[in-house]
Design an enzyme around this catalytic site. Structure first.
Site, PDB file in Angstrom:
ATOM      1  N   ASP B 320       0.818  -1.206   0.000  1.00  0.00           N
ATOM      2  CA  ASP B 320       0.000   0.000   0.000  1.00  0.00           C
ATOM      3  C   ASP B 320       0.855   1.261   0.000  1.00  0.00           C
ATOM      4  O   ASP B 320       2.029   1.244   0.359  1.00  0.00           O
ATOM      5  CB  ASP B 320      -0.877   0.011   1.253  1.00  0.00           C
ATOM      6  CG  ASP B 320      -0.028  -0.009   2.509  1.00  0.00           C
ATOM      7  OD1 ASP B 320       0.923  -0.827   2.568  1.00  0.00           O
ATOM      8  OD2 ASP B 320      -0.270   0.790   3.419  1.00  0.00           O
ATOM      9  N   GLU B 321       0.213   2.340  -0.364  1.00  0.00           N
ATOM     10  CA  GLU B 321       0.731   3.693  -0.132  1.00  0.00           C
ATOM     11  C   GLU B 321       2.180   3.908  -0.576  1.00  0.00           C
ATOM     12  O   GLU B 321       2.989   4.450   0.148  1.00  0.00           O
ATOM     13  CB  GLU B 321       0.609   4.057   1.358  1.00  0.00           C
ATOM     14  CG  GLU B 321      -0.816   4.186   1.817  1.00  0.00           C
ATOM     15  CD  GLU B 321      -0.926   4.638   3.276  1.00  0.00           C
ATOM     16  OE1 GLU B 321      -1.921   5.261   3.621  1.00  0.00           O
ATOM     17  OE2 GLU B 321      -0.006   4.353   4.062  1.00  0.00           O
ATOM     18  N   ASN B 322       2.500   3.482  -1.764  1.00  0.00           N
ATOM     19  CA  ASN B 322       3.780   3.863  -2.356  1.00  0.00           C
ATOM     20  C   ASN B 322       3.555   5.178  -3.071  1.00  0.00           C
ATOM     21  O   ASN B 322       2.817   5.238  -4.051  1.00  0.00           O
ATOM     22  CB  ASN B 322       4.225   2.758  -3.324  1.00  0.00           C
ATOM     23  CG  ASN B 322       5.378   3.194  -4.201  1.00  0.00           C
ATOM     24  OD1 ASN B 322       6.050   4.186  -3.912  1.00  0.00           O
ATOM     25  ND2 ASN B 322       5.606   2.451  -5.266  1.00  0.00           N
TER      26      ASN B 322
END
Lengths: 716, 716
Positions: B320-322
């Site tokens: 997630d959340e790169n």
């Protein structure tokens, strides 16, 4: 190690019993009180710039202690501190800890634990000859944190401190009830917080052999029901304790109290047969056979193995309460006694002790034992632990033995902190010479475990043990009870930060048995009662419902705390009320509320006890409390109106009080009864107040209350 | 994994929101509610003769579970039970547990967890196909214990039970704040008590790499500040969980959220340089370089090592959340993207995921990831964890992926249990076909750890997670909020027996900061407030006092519990009062006492906050509470007298309410404000009651209160 001497009921009006302590210019909350404290006006701010540096010696242990200090400060203040040791270059640190030398791998008897703490100007300075002194000083520093509208700070202070006694111990019996490693650790953390330095680990008894032996694995495998410490855990505990300046002394109680050994090793016993682990409480027959060389070969193996696990130079061999029955019944042993000219089993035990002593010495240790070991030929480097009174303590000291005092520090009597506190290993009136007195090296608090569980052990040990820790550390003349309790109330909160559970365990246990988080009248009952001591409990339950190791310890008496603060709070309310004679307005509202609460608690409590039958225990006391509440309200009315009650009122109330003071199967005490009796007597005697000097009248009432105090003896 | 979608404020009058659940003849306190319960008149006595036998399969795990069952029963009832499994010969046992087969070494997805429990006549019978079902059934049995004047008993009951979803998880983030092994264990025990079966261990993040790697020791040595689990501890946790039928799934979040890896292994990053462990909260740049083969060689080594430690067939790779920043800034990576035809960093991440997937598969595992992994070519045996709404959940299910729901189970919003409870992985109005819906295998509660400490984590997880556990286990139509809370209040007490601290941690934390055991007004404040959610907290503190990993979590907002029972208690009082229109006598005394307490709490609180500045946080709310107390008393007077207040009174009170509802730096919510507003509006509108139907009048007031509810959105 049950105490057999009578202990008389103590004065319970704490504030009346105070004696003057050393001169302290402003109150500080430090416990134990330092040997010398001078406070000055001024303060050192504690904020996010508060750095800590070291001067002189600085090792891993000191650095870890500094980090713990910082984290504990953070936990109390919410301030994010610069963690770790600050670089010595640049701005001088707010606190500099200067230690001359490390303390070696482990603490030992006689270590220099002195320190000085100077807080003045923009800096604090903690100096000590050894790491151990620095650890003690950090605890003092931590207790000095204060706050006001300008934030957190340390008051300016100059403290020179050192312990009065070098041996300040706590014994925990894990034989009767096992305690997991985390319980041991949090209690060691608590010890360190009040500057205690000996953890005496009672590792074996008839009911359990609690340590892994690689050499004789049947000892723990068959003698512990799976509840024992692995050697890895023991090393962990020893290291944890050493980091906090606490020595760990193992006790292997022998030749009696060894029933659990014999489950796996019946050949050690003085009578043939199969042995089972004892589940009951008391003194039992299984005793090692001192006439077989194999016994000593076995002990050589075991003590050798254990001596390597415990680095302390002292090793406790117990030696108490051998009832001699197996020896008397065994013809071979009788023959051995005749051949050696022993007339009593005590003489045979002396022989046994001598042999064990040689083994202990062979493995590089000095021996500690309960005071039964004090027999002719005991070598002079042994330490005698006195549990049977000053006679044995003084005798040991006179004969030149190092000796430690435990007789009055048995927590399972459930006595108040002040009782233990006022009891001194070396009382003011001691007849010992200075040289003899120097052999009294300290004392040990004893937590015997018939009724200790991991859930309630903390509330039995703390905070009372902190008061005893002050007895061990602080000057002899620090004996102000009111001031002790004031500081004890603070210290018990701090101890909780170090992991002990005494402030939360009562309610938690009651939630579990009541099944609700809303304790209501049960919470009221718990706050104002305390558990009966072990003697009363065993006496009352022996025939009807004897306790064993398998008895769940979740009764009300297991949950409530000894010496509840409520005793002092109630005493203060009554004291204020009567000091306000003839108005009786002071604290009247609070007492009215209290008595109404008691009067009305019946239905709510009954409903809870109906749904949770284990709570029914409390019913007898609740019935009495309802009556005590009503009578208390009547008493307030008589006082307020100045009306003398009818003739039979006083007699009826005194009968009620007597009933409420009599131990019953609830095993709950109402420990504020002297104050209540005083109130009732005041109401009954309010007519005599007319024209009298109120102070004199009050004193007369108090005297009568004291006279009517039951002179009940607790015997164990 | 911060939730970005708006969450609207929920209905807070619990008792008004109830929907009908399945027919249950008499109330039982079991949570989660079984699929089918029939109760019958009659009872099976629980006393010292209550034996337990096994029929069919009986292994070590089952026997240990039986012993735990017995000890928990003992702890609740005080009855000494015959411990262990009874011999099958002789008297038939009171309880027979019949299991067809063991469950294998470890639990796995799809295990048969069904059981049936029949209590009738003199016997109880628990039957299950597997050990796992027996474990679930024992938890039900334990919750059925009841007591009355004749003692403890189990009611006659016939239960057929099985879970609705096979994946019922709790994720704990130990990257942002480390949690010691004992915290993990007690939470796993809590999970098992409410029949949850997946512990998702978020082991690495920018702020910490929390597990020992023997192959790449710089990961934990340099990425954890010493706070990591040894492999021995991991094995211990996995075994502990398996004994309770709980799978353990490790998460190694990648390619983003990997800052802590790069402290020791900067070569993994997509930008050169020295990396430090991130101490702040948010989304950060450090991202693995997916263009270097060495990255995948490293991951092959690490995943291989970790796959051997965790026996579960699933392995969570985060995903997630790169934020893509390092990839965009790196010319080589840009070149790689061009060469492979990737237009977005999301496409590059798909490539990365594919490569990691191959590694995960090579080591015998199936992959789990946050819903960002749902890209074309994701193999069908992957599990998608949906945290961004039903769109991704439904899409995954439509595409045939197993998927689990977490979006509405983020505990750090500090919402009430009923919000989570009413949110269903497969809502009634789902548009999915039955086949598609079958891919929704369950859900996971998420405990993100920006503001979690070992002291407060339990009160954040419990008891709210128990309500979600019921959502996962019980039939879809079990949605009665009032009944849920009734059972939740019971279950939270039972959870405490298994070690969780939610019922004691608030007061304990407040004792530590206030330095006193007598919490007084601070205790009142703590009981009636709840913490602001993570979004509000970060927004309000970002500029003035941003939190980091080093911020001590001991503020009031850290100590008080989300969804306090007080919200419901206060709502019930107001509801009773208004239902009693036009008398307004019901619950009037209780409300008067409450409002007086608020009105008068100022000086006491101020004194505590002066001595303990960390408490000053609460001052703004205390000032408001004093006013709310006074206004509440006025409202009661208007209601009692039937007098309409002056014109400006209502406006003044609504302004006060608005202020008290506005988040402020206290970070404390007053979560009962809808009920309070209702009371004020009722007082303001009491004149309209004359001649009106009281019920209609009350409804009109309630409607107006609902209209005035702030439609505040929480966004993260």
């Amino acid at each position: 190690m049950r105490i057999l001497i009578p202990l008389f009921l103590l004065p319970v009006l704490a504030f009346a019993a105070s004696q003057s302590g050393p001169s302290v210019p402003t109150p500080i909350n430090v416990m134990p009180l330092p040997a010398s404290v001078q406070t000055q006006p001024g303060r050192l701010k504690l904020d996010g710039s508060f750095t800590v540096a070291t001067g002189g010696y600085s090792g891993v242990r000191l650095q870890a202690a500094i980090l713990r200090l910082q984290q504990r400060l953070e936990g109390r203040t919410g301030i994010a501190l610069p963690l770790g040791v600050a670089a010595t270059s640049g701005t001088p640190a707010a606190l500099t800890i200067t230690v001359n030398a490390g303390g070696g791998l482990y603490p030992k008897l006689g270590d220099d634990e002195s320190y000085s703490l100077e807080i003045a100007g923009a800096r604090a300075s903690l100096s000590a000859n050894t790491e151990w002194g620095a650890l003690r000083g950090m605890e003092t520093l931590l207790q000095l944190v204060a706050g006001d509208s300008s934030g957190y700070y340390f008051p300016f202070v100059s403290i020179q401190d050192k312990p009065r006694f070098p041996w300040r111990g706590l014994m925990i019996d894990v034989g009767r009830h096992f305690q997991p490693v985390e319980v041991i650790k949090r209690n060691i953390a608590g010890m360190a917080a009040v500057k205690m330095n000996v953890f005496h680990w009672h590792l074996s008894d008839d009911q359990g052999f609690r340590i892994e032996s690689k050499r004789y694995p049947k000892l723990h495998e068959m003698g512990s029901a799976g509840l024992y410490y692995t050697q890895g855990q023991v090393r962990e505990v020893v290291a944890y304790a050493a980091d906090r300046g606490v020595r760990v002394i193992p006790e292997f109680d022998m030749p009696g109290h060894t029933g659990a050994w014999m489950v796996g090793h019946p050949e050690l016993a003085s009578a043939p047969g199969l042995y089972a682990r004892e589940l009951r409480w008391g003194i039992f027959d299984p005793t090692m056979d001192p006439t077989r060389e194999e016994t000593f070969q076995f002990l050589d193996g075991l003590i050798g193995e254990m001596a390597a696990l415990f680095p302390d130079e002292y090793f406790h061999i117990g030696g108490d309460e051998n009832n001699g029955k197996q020896w008397q019944a065994n013809p071979q042993i009788q023959e051995f006694m005749r051949a050696h000219g022993y007339h009593t089993t005590a003489e045979l035990q002396t022989y046994f002790n001598q042999r064990v002593l040689q083994i202990v010495q062979k493995h590089g240790k000095k021996m500690v034992g309960w005071d039964e070991i004090l027999t002719p030929d005991l070598p002079k480097d042994a330490v005698v632990q006195s549990w049977r009174g000053y006679k044995s303590l003084d005798q040991a000291a006179r004969e030149g033995y190092k000796t430690i005092w435990s007789t009055t520090y048995y927590l399972d009597h459930m006595g108040p902190a002040e009782y233990h506190y006022l009891s001194d290993p070396l009382p003011v009136d001691s007849k010992l010479t200075a040289e003899q007195a120097s052999h009294i090296v300290g004392g040990e608090v004893c937590a015997w475990a018939e009724f200790l569980s991991p859930e309630n052990i903390d509330s039995r040990i703390w905070p009372r043990t902190a008061a005893i820790a002050e007895r061990f550390w602080s000057p002899q003349n620090v004996t102000d009870i009111a001031d002790m309790y004031r500081r004890l109330d603070a210290v018990t909160v701090w101890l909780e930060q170090d992991g002990t559970l005494q402030l939360s365990s009562t309610d938690k246990m009651l939630r579990q048995t009541s099944g609700t988080a809303e304790l209501g009248p049960l919470g009221v009952l718990a706050k104002i009662t305390s558990p009966e001591g072990v003697g009363v409990r065993e006496e009352l339950t022996r025939s009807s419902a004897p306790s064993t190791q398998l008895t769940p310890l979740v009764r009300l008496t297991d949950a409530v705390a000894p010496d509840p603060p409520y005793r002092r709070q109630f005493a203060a309310l009554v004291e204020q009320l009567l000091s306000d004679a003839p108005r009786f307005a002071a604290s009247s509202d609070a007492l009215t509320k209290t008595f109404q609460q008691w009067r009305d608690m019946g239905p709510g409590f009954a409903a809870m006890a109906a749904a949770a039958p284990v709570l029914r225990d409390g019913s007898s006391r609740v019935v009495q409390l309802q009556k005590l509440g009503s009578a208390g309200l009547e008493a307030l009315n008589y006082l307020h109106s100045g009306t003398t009650p009818p003739d039979d009122w006083k007699a009826a109330q005194l009968a009620l009080i007597k009933q409420a003071e009599t131990p019953d199967m609830s095993l709950l005490k109402l420990p504020w009864m002297r104050s209540y009796r005083t109130l009732i007597l005041a109401a009954a005697g309010v007519g005599e107040l007319k024209g009298a000097n109120p102070k004199e009248w009050k004193q007369k009432i108090a005297d009568e209350a004291a006279r009517q105090e039951p002179t009940q003896k607790y015997t164990w």
